[in-house]
Motif scaffolding. Structure first.
Motif, PDB file in Angstrom:
ATOM      1  N   GLU A  48      -3.527  40.571 -24.393  1.00  0.00           N
ATOM      2  CA  GLU A  48      -3.051  39.187 -24.388  1.00  0.00           C
ATOM      3  C   GLU A  48      -4.107  38.294 -23.753  1.00  0.00           C
ATOM      4  OE1 GLU A  48       0.619  36.691 -22.442  1.00  0.00           O
ATOM      5  OE2 GLU A  48       1.077  38.502 -23.590  1.00  0.00           O
ATOM      6  N   LEU A  49      -4.386  37.172 -24.429  1.00  0.00           N
ATOM      7  CA  LEU A  49      -5.405  36.227 -23.981  1.00  0.00           C
ATOM      8  C   LEU A  49      -4.762  34.859 -23.781  1.00  0.00           C
ATOM      9  CD1 LEU A  49      -8.194  37.156 -26.571  1.00  0.00           C
ATOM     10  CD2 LEU A  49      -7.776  38.209 -24.338  1.00  0.00           C
ATOM     11  N   THR A  50      -5.196  34.170 -22.748  1.00  0.00           N
ATOM     12  CA  THR A  50      -4.648  32.847 -22.461  1.00  0.00           C
ATOM     13  C   THR A  50      -5.773  31.899 -22.088  1.00  0.00           C
ATOM     14  OG1 THR A  50      -2.601  33.821 -21.601  1.00  0.00           O
ATOM     15  CG2 THR A  50      -3.025  31.536 -21.058  1.00  0.00           C
ATOM     16  N   LEU A  51      -5.759  30.737 -22.707  1.00  0.00           N
ATOM     17  CA  LEU A  51      -6.707  29.669 -22.387  1.00  0.00           C
ATOM     18  C   LEU A  51      -5.911  28.454 -21.960  1.00  0.00           C
ATOM     19  CD1 LEU A  51      -9.664  28.558 -22.420  1.00  0.00           C
ATOM     20  CD2 LEU A  51      -9.200  27.819 -24.786  1.00  0.00           C
ATOM     21  N   GLU A  52      -6.229  27.910 -20.789  1.00  0.00           N
ATOM     22  CA  GLU A  52      -5.496  26.734 -20.339  1.00  0.00           C
ATOM     23  C   GLU A  52      -6.434  25.705 -19.739  1.00  0.00           C
ATOM     24  OE1 GLU A  52      -3.169  26.757 -16.332  1.00  0.00           O
ATOM     25  OE2 GLU A  52      -3.034  28.800 -17.100  1.00  0.00           O
ATOM     26  N   GLY A  53      -6.031  24.453 -19.861  1.00  0.00           N
ATOM     27  CA  GLY A  53      -6.788  23.353 -19.279  1.00  0.00           C
ATOM     28  C   GLY A  53      -5.836  22.329 -18.701  1.00  0.00           C
ATOM     29  N   ASP A  54      -6.273  21.674 -17.636  1.00  0.00           N
ATOM     30  CA  ASP A  54      -5.443  20.646 -17.011  1.00  0.00           C
ATOM     31  C   ASP A  54      -6.315  19.473 -16.582  1.00  0.00           C
ATOM     32  OD1 ASP A  54      -5.891  20.806 -13.780  1.00  0.00           O
ATOM     33  OD2 ASP A  54      -6.128  22.772 -14.696  1.00  0.00           O
ATOM     34  N   TYR A  55      -5.701  18.317 -16.500  1.00  0.00           N
ATOM     35  CA  TYR A  55      -6.417  17.109 -16.088  1.00  0.00           C
ATOM     36  C   TYR A  55      -5.464  16.215 -15.298  1.00  0.00           C
ATOM     37  CZ  TYR A  55      -8.831  12.618 -16.244  1.00  0.00           C
ATOM     38  OH  TYR A  55      -9.426  11.427 -15.892  1.00  0.00           O
ATOM     39  N   THR A  56      -5.957  15.693 -14.175  1.00  0.00           N
ATOM     40  CA  THR A  56      -5.182  14.784 -13.342  1.00  0.00           C
ATOM     41  C   THR A  56      -6.018  13.549 -13.040  1.00  0.00           C
ATOM     42  OG1 THR A  56      -3.940  16.574 -12.288  1.00  0.00           O
ATOM     43  CG2 THR A  56      -3.997  14.469 -11.135  1.00  0.00           C
ATOM     44  N   HIS A  57      -5.401  12.394 -13.213  1.00  0.00           N
ATOM     45  CA  HIS A  57      -6.049  11.128 -12.859  1.00  0.00           C
ATOM     46  C   HIS A  57      -5.120  10.348 -11.943  1.00  0.00           C
ATOM     47  CE1 HIS A  57      -6.647   6.699 -13.527  1.00  0.00           C
ATOM     48  NE2 HIS A  57      -7.864   7.059 -13.180  1.00  0.00           N
ATOM     49  N   GLN A  58      -5.664   9.861 -10.851  1.00  0.00           N
ATOM     50  CA  GLN A  58      -4.897   9.045  -9.914  1.00  0.00           C
ATOM     51  C   GLN A  58      -5.686   7.787  -9.568  1.00  0.00           C
ATOM     52  OE1 GLN A  58      -4.227  11.963  -6.757  1.00  0.00           O
ATOM     53  NE2 GLN A  58      -2.118  12.193  -7.406  1.00  0.00           N
ATOM     54  N   HIS A  59      -4.969   6.687  -9.451  1.00  0.00           N
ATOM     55  CA  HIS A  59      -5.584   5.416  -9.037  1.00  0.00           C
ATOM     56  C   HIS A  59      -4.545   4.648  -8.218  1.00  0.00           C
ATOM     57  CE1 HIS A  59      -7.939   1.495 -10.172  1.00  0.00           C
ATOM     58  NE2 HIS A  59      -7.741   1.649  -8.868  1.00  0.00           N
ATOM     59  N   THR A  60      -4.754   4.635  -6.923  1.00  0.00           N
ATOM     60  CA  THR A  60      -3.806   3.993  -6.023  1.00  0.00           C
ATOM     61  C   THR A  60      -4.540   3.058  -5.077  1.00  0.00           C
ATOM     62  OG1 THR A  60      -3.978   5.698  -4.308  1.00  0.00           O
ATOM     63  CG2 THR A  60      -2.352   6.046  -6.060  1.00  0.00           C
ATOM     64  N   ARG A  61      -3.766   2.196  -4.433  1.00  0.00           N
ATOM     65  CA  ARG A  61      -4.302   1.453  -3.309  1.00  0.00           C
ATOM     66  C   ARG A  61      -4.424   2.397  -2.111  1.00  0.00           C
ATOM     67  NH1 ARG A  61      -1.058  -4.386  -3.677  1.00  0.00           N
ATOM     68  NH2 ARG A  61      -2.092  -5.077  -5.590  1.00  0.00           N
ATOM     69  N   PRO A  62      -5.164   2.015  -1.086  1.00  0.00           N
ATOM     70  CA  PRO A  62      -5.321   2.912   0.069  1.00  0.00           C
ATOM     71  C   PRO A  62      -3.988   3.288   0.705  1.00  0.00           C
ATOM     72  CG  PRO A  62      -6.936   1.147   0.145  1.00  0.00           C
ATOM     73  CD  PRO A  62      -5.989   0.803  -0.973  1.00  0.00           C
ATOM     74  N   TYR A  87       0.848  -1.195   0.000  1.00  0.00           N
ATOM     75  CA  TYR A  87       0.000   0.000   0.000  1.00  0.00           C
ATOM     76  C   TYR A  87       0.886   1.249   0.000  1.00  0.00           C
ATOM     77  CZ  TYR A  87      -3.631  -3.373   1.132  1.00  0.00           C
ATOM     78  OH  TYR A  87      -4.485  -4.449   1.086  1.00  0.00           O
ATOM     79  N   ASN A  88       0.206   2.413  -0.004  1.00  0.00           N
ATOM     80  CA  ASN A  88       0.915   3.702  -0.029  1.00  0.00           C
ATOM     81  C   ASN A  88       1.773   3.827  -1.292  1.00  0.00           C
ATOM     82  OD1 ASN A  88       0.085   3.028   2.674  1.00  0.00           O
ATOM     83  ND2 ASN A  88       1.253   4.766   3.415  1.00  0.00           N
ATOM     84  N   ASP A  89       1.153   3.530  -2.421  1.00  0.00           N
ATOM     85  CA  ASP A  89       1.834   3.620  -3.709  1.00  0.00           C
ATOM     86  C   ASP A  89       1.528   4.959  -4.372  1.00  0.00           C
ATOM     87  OD1 ASP A  89      -0.859   2.785  -3.901  1.00  0.00           O
ATOM     88  OD2 ASP A  89      -0.558   2.021  -5.923  1.00  0.00           O
ATOM     89  N   ARG A  90       2.064   5.157  -5.570  1.00  0.00           N
ATOM     90  CA  ARG A  90       1.808   6.347  -6.377  1.00  0.00           C
ATOM     91  C   ARG A  90       1.384   5.901  -7.773  1.00  0.00           C
ATOM     92  NH1 ARG A  90       4.391  11.137  -4.442  1.00  0.00           N
ATOM     93  NH2 ARG A  90       4.269  11.951  -6.552  1.00  0.00           N
ATOM     94  N   ASN A  91       0.411   6.594  -8.345  1.00  0.00           N
ATOM     95  CA  ASN A  91      -0.028   6.275  -9.703  1.00  0.00           C
ATOM     96  C   ASN A  91      -0.810   7.479 -10.244  1.00  0.00           C
ATOM     97  OD1 ASN A  91      -0.807   5.156 -12.106  1.00  0.00           O
ATOM     98  ND2 ASN A  91      -2.197   3.648 -11.215  1.00  0.00           N
ATOM     99  N   THR A  92      -0.110   8.359 -10.938  1.00  0.00           N
ATOM    100  CA  THR A  92      -0.702   9.609 -11.408  1.00  0.00           C
ATOM    101  C   THR A  92      -0.378   9.826 -12.873  1.00  0.00           C
ATOM    102  OG1 THR A  92      -0.504  10.639  -9.225  1.00  0.00           O
ATOM    103  CG2 THR A  92      -0.753  12.122 -11.113  1.00  0.00           C
ATOM    104  N   GLN A  93      -1.369  10.271 -13.617  1.00  0.00           N
ATOM    105  CA  GLN A  93      -1.164  10.764 -14.980  1.00  0.00           C
ATOM    106  C   GLN A  93      -1.827  12.142 -15.043  1.00  0.00           C
ATOM    107  OE1 GLN A  93      -3.060   7.517 -14.844  1.00  0.00           O
ATOM    108  NE2 GLN A  93      -1.035   6.772 -14.255  1.00  0.00           N
ATOM    109  N   ALA A  94      -1.097  13.118 -15.543  1.00  0.00           N
ATOM    110  CA  ALA A  94      -1.619  14.481 -15.572  1.00  0.00           C
ATOM    111  C   ALA A  94      -1.103  15.206 -16.803  1.00  0.00           C
ATOM    112  CB  ALA A  94      -1.223  15.248 -14.305  1.00  0.00           C
ATOM    113  N   GLY A  95      -1.853  16.196 -17.242  1.00  0.00           N
ATOM    114  CA  GLY A  95      -1.446  16.983 -18.399  1.00  0.00           C
ATOM    115  C   GLY A  95      -1.989  18.402 -18.321  1.00  0.00           C
ATOM    116  N   ARG A  96      -1.345  19.293 -19.026  1.00  0.00           N
ATOM    117  CA  ARG A  96      -1.786  20.685 -19.092  1.00  0.00           C
ATOM    118  C   ARG A  96      -1.520  21.223 -20.497  1.00  0.00           C
ATOM    119  NH1 ARG A  96      -2.420  23.799 -14.848  1.00  0.00           N
ATOM    120  NH2 ARG A  96      -0.888  22.586 -13.676  1.00  0.00           N
ATOM    121  N   ALA A  97      -2.471  21.979 -21.022  1.00  0.00           N
ATOM    122  CA  ALA A  97      -2.316  22.660 -22.307  1.00  0.00           C
ATOM    123  C   ALA A  97      -2.596  24.139 -22.105  1.00  0.00           C
ATOM    124  CB  ALA A  97      -3.260  22.077 -23.348  1.00  0.00           C
ATOM    125  N   ILE A  98      -1.750  24.979 -22.681  1.00  0.00           N
ATOM    126  CA  ILE A  98      -1.922  26.431 -22.571  1.00  0.00           C
ATOM    127  C   ILE A  98      -1.823  27.035 -23.974  1.00  0.00           C
ATOM    128  CG2 ILE A  98      -1.070  28.571 -21.567  1.00  0.00           C
ATOM    129  CD1 ILE A  98       0.133  26.994 -19.309  1.00  0.00           C
TER     130      ILE A  98
END
Length: 789
Positions: A256-270, A235-246
């Motif tokens: 000046e104009l800026t559009l950004e988006g981000d996404y994070t997904h995590q799936h770990t054991r407790p 247990y107490n592992d790490r498992n993350t995938q994340a991204g950002r676009a600007i």
């Protein structure tokens, strides 16, 4: 050992007091990248660290605020993968992974914070990503894969920030797309516990000088560091995938104009903690209690713990958001900035609060949160007057579905019973604010700053819970009637489903620059944190208090407030080779929101009141130092001293304090001390690195740091097991950069001495005597290969 530690504290405190009289830190390790799009129009040039702490780009040396800045280069040297990687590197800042989850951030600054992830508590330290406030501590432990720099501001923030925060703020500033050239960078790391970490970043000018796009991503995976001896699972592992676009668009020299988006997904054991007190059950009929599991079941902690959670009962998180920032220079004096954002958070957690193979308190918590925010800033800079005025709106909706499985907690005449509690709740929060701050330069050296903020918030809250009890002696299964909030308690509680909170929070600063590279300042500021409803209301005991000898219903807890007074100095000397800072502060902290225990364990226990406990006095000293004896050698150090004390702790269910120095923090029936949690008296770090020139064959750099965090309580209820005695952490790295600077190799070790140290705790002693602690990572090593062009 105790004498040595005491002597060390005295020496460091004396050194802190001496350094506090000197000017403040202006880190100059490497040029900072472009600032947030919200301040692009103000961006100065030069080699100094540039921060946006006051909503405009300024050299760190010119900012009369206690702030520590980390460049991307520094974060790499700290081997920081997420925000917790900077723990112990800023004075009086405690930033660790929160209890029970890899995604939660537990942040305390100068003894003020909020460790509870419950959705009805607001954070005390604000986390901002490119100017957007993050409402929840779930998902706030961001991976640092595309960061330009991070700013940690100590003390109340409100007259310049969209959401008022009482303890401080953490600003994460992303790299901005380059309008002129293509750049790419990336690295891959392999390490202990089968760690695999990959980062990638690319920026592309789509239309030169007009339109550019950047993409960044991270893959972070590591096996668990804690083993269950009964099953062999980790247990107490790490498992993350994340991204950002600007996407950055410069429509003209003034727009000046800026559009950004981000996404994070995590799936770990407790994430498992460790039980520090014997667990008990209770008989429903007789009230008798029995010990069913010992404290420290596997002896001194060695990354072993057990759980009753089954395969598939994991933790997942989906966290994403979009933000649109518009920067418009109206004329040479005025600039208008708009930051519009939408965020959505979806964690699903299985939690084992008792941290054993028993089901004394296991839970599923599924949260659905969304927030919409809008911030308008009008900046003025002309002649001796400059400043910011703004409007802020936040609309947050958050709901949860919870299941508590406590089959080992209750018996009926000695016969085991099954017990489940089902909970649903929903809260909406609307926050409106108007704020402004102006600085007037009386001379080139003397300036005065005044700010004011008005905040108005309304919270609606509804909750429903029922229980299912199963036992043959009871004739099978019994389901309780729903306990609804509001609706099932005497007036005025039964009709109350909302509460309003309002506050004026001013700030005043006087600053003086004896020379271009030194600054002296003094300030006073008021902070505010909203009140709210107790999200653990399961019965009348959770919302009743004895006031003036009468039992009354207290349906919600009041806001917190703090006045902080600060004096400091900053300076850069010897052509920037020495940078030094120091500050002293005093905080008057009122109506502290404390989640206290409900008294004894057993049938009469099990409640979780939240009270405005009283008043704290907090004062401290902070210093930071950066020295560059030669071009190849750098040294950095910081020291923080913190003196936090309850002046009053009002828990009316108990008799007055046992003595002048001890308070009854909880109605536990025990004589326990009453010290503020997460307020270590001393924190310090020292680091150094040296780069050897290989005469045309590249450079090789050796570096490392040592960090000290003093003793501290990890829970409002100062139970003996929920205490950290203080610890040292030692980290080191070696790095090779090729002659062109396009690729590098790095090897590192963290926690080289394999120190076992506690970071957080869970106190539910009124249910089964649960007192669980959580530990930091063991020794780990990594090897990295990276490129940049």
């Amino acid at each position: 050992m105790a004498r040595n530690i005491a002597a060390l504290r005295i020496r460091l405190a004396l050194g802190t007091a001496l350094l506090a009289t000197a000017p403040a830190l202006a880190q100059q390790e490497a040029p900072a990248g472009p600032a947030s799009p919200a301040v692009a129009a103000d961006q100065p040039s030069g080699n100094e660290i540039v921060v946006v702490a006051r909503r405009r780009a300024e050299k760190l040396i010119d900012v009369p605020i206690a702030v520590t800045a980390y460049t991307a280069d520094q974060l790499s040297k700290e081997q920081a993968v997420d925000l917790s990687g900077i723990q112990g590197t800023a004075p009086n800042v405690n930033l660790v992974q929160g209890r029970g989850s890899t995604t939660n951030a537990n942040i305390f600054i100068r003894g003020i914070g909020q460790p509870d992830a419950l959705q009805t508590f607001d954070p005390a330290v604000g986390v901002y990503v490119d100017g957007v406030y993050i409402s929840r501590i779930q998902g706030a432990l961001f991976n640092l894969f595309d960061v330009d720099h991070i700013e940690v501001l100590r003390g109340p923030q409100g007259t310049l920030y969209g959401k008022n925060t009482i303890g401080g703020a953490v600003n994460i500033i992303s790299k901005r797309p380059d309008l002129e050239a293509f750049h790419a960078s990336g690295n891959f790391t392999y390490g202990s516990y089968n760690q695999k970490l990959a980062n990638a970043y690319v920026t592309v000018p789509l239309v030169t000088d007009k339109l550019a796009l950047s993409l960044a991503g991270v893959y972070d995976r590591r096996d668990g560091t804690v083993e269950d001896p009964l099953t062999g699972r980790h247990y107490n592992d790490r498992n993350t995938q994340a991204g950002r676009a600007i996407l950055r668009y410069k429509a003209s020299d003034r727009v000046e104009l800026t559009l950004e988006g981000d996404y994070t997904h995590q799936h770990t054991r407790p994430t498992l903690g460790y039980a520090t007190a014997p667990l008990t059950n209770v008989d429903l009929v007789t009230g008798a209690q029995q010990v069913i599991s010992p404290a420290n079941p596997y002896g001194p902690y060695d990354f072993k713990a057990s759980t009753s959670l089954q395969p598939g009962q994991d933790q997942t998180l989906h966290h994403w958001g979009v933000a649109f920032t518009a920067n418009v220079e109206l004329n040479d004096a005025f600039t208008l900035t708009s930051i519009s954002a939408y965020r959505k958070l979806k964690p699903n957690y299985w939690l084992d609060f008792d941290a054993t193979q028993l089901q004394v308190a296991d839970a599923y918590v599924g949260v659905r949160q969304r927030q919409i925010s809008e911030e308008l800033q009008l900046k003025y800079d002309h002649g001796p007057l400059k400043g910011v005025a703004g409007l802020y709106y936040l609309n947050e909706q958050i709901s949860s579905n919870q299941l508590s499985e406590d089959d080992d907690y209750i018996t009926v005449l000695g016969t085991p019973a099954t017990f489940q509690r089902y909970i649903t709740d929903f809260q909406t929060s609307k926050s409106y604010a108007a704020f402004g701050q102006m600085t007037y330069d009386f001379t080139d050296k003397l300036s005065a700053t005044a700010g004011i903020r008005y905040t108005s918030e309304r919270k609606h809250y509804v909750r429903s819970t029922y229980t299912v009890l199963g036992n043959p002696l009871l004739g099978g299964t019994i389901t309780s009637a729903p306990f609804d909030f509001p609706g099932s308690l005497p007036a005025p509680y039964n009709d109350l489903d909302h509460a309003d909170f309002h506050a004026w929070t001013p700030s005043f600063t006087l600053s003086y620059k004896p020379t271009r590279d030194t600054l002296l300042y003094a300030s006073a500021s008021r902070g505010f944190k909203s009140g709210g409803f107790n999200g653990r209301v399961n019965g009348l005991g959770d919302v009743t208090q004895v006031i003036d000898g009468k039992t009354v219903v207290v349906p919600y807890f009041k806001p917190e407030a703090v006045w902080t007074y600060e004096a400091g100095a900053k300076g850069s000397f010897l052509g920037g080779r020495v940078s030094l800072s120091g500050d002293v502060f005093y905080s008057d902290y009122k109506d502290f929101q404390a989640r206290v225990g409900g008294g004894q364990t057993g049938i009469l226990g099990g409640s979780f009141p939240v009270i405005n406990a009283g008043k704290l006095r907090i004062w401290g000293i902070e210093t930071e130092l950066a020295v560059k004896p030669t071009k190849a050698w750098s040294i950095r150090a910081d020291v923080g001293y913190l003196n936090a004390k309850y002046l009053r702790f009002d828990d009316a269910r108990r008799t007055p304090p046992y003595g002048t120095d001890n308070f009854s923090c909880n109605p536990t029936g025990q004589h326990i001390v009453c010290k503020p949690a997460f307020a270590p008296p001393l924190s310090a770090s020292i680091g150094s690195d040296y780069a050897f020139d290989l005469q045309g064959a590249g450079t090789i750099t050796f570096g490392g740091d040592a960090r000290f965090v003093d003793k501290q309580w990890l829970s409002v209820d100062n139970r003996p097991g929920l205490y950290e005695n203080g610890y040292w952490l030692f980290n080191a790295y070696v790095r090779y950069d090729d002659p062109t600077g396009r690729w590098y190799l790095q090897g590192g070790v963290k926690n080289a001495a394999n120190t076992i140290y506690k970071t957080d705790a869970q106190e539910f002693s009124s249910v089964g005597n649960i007192q669980t602690v959580y530990y930091g990572d063991p020794r780990t090593w990594t090897g990295t290969v990276g490129f940049r062009f």
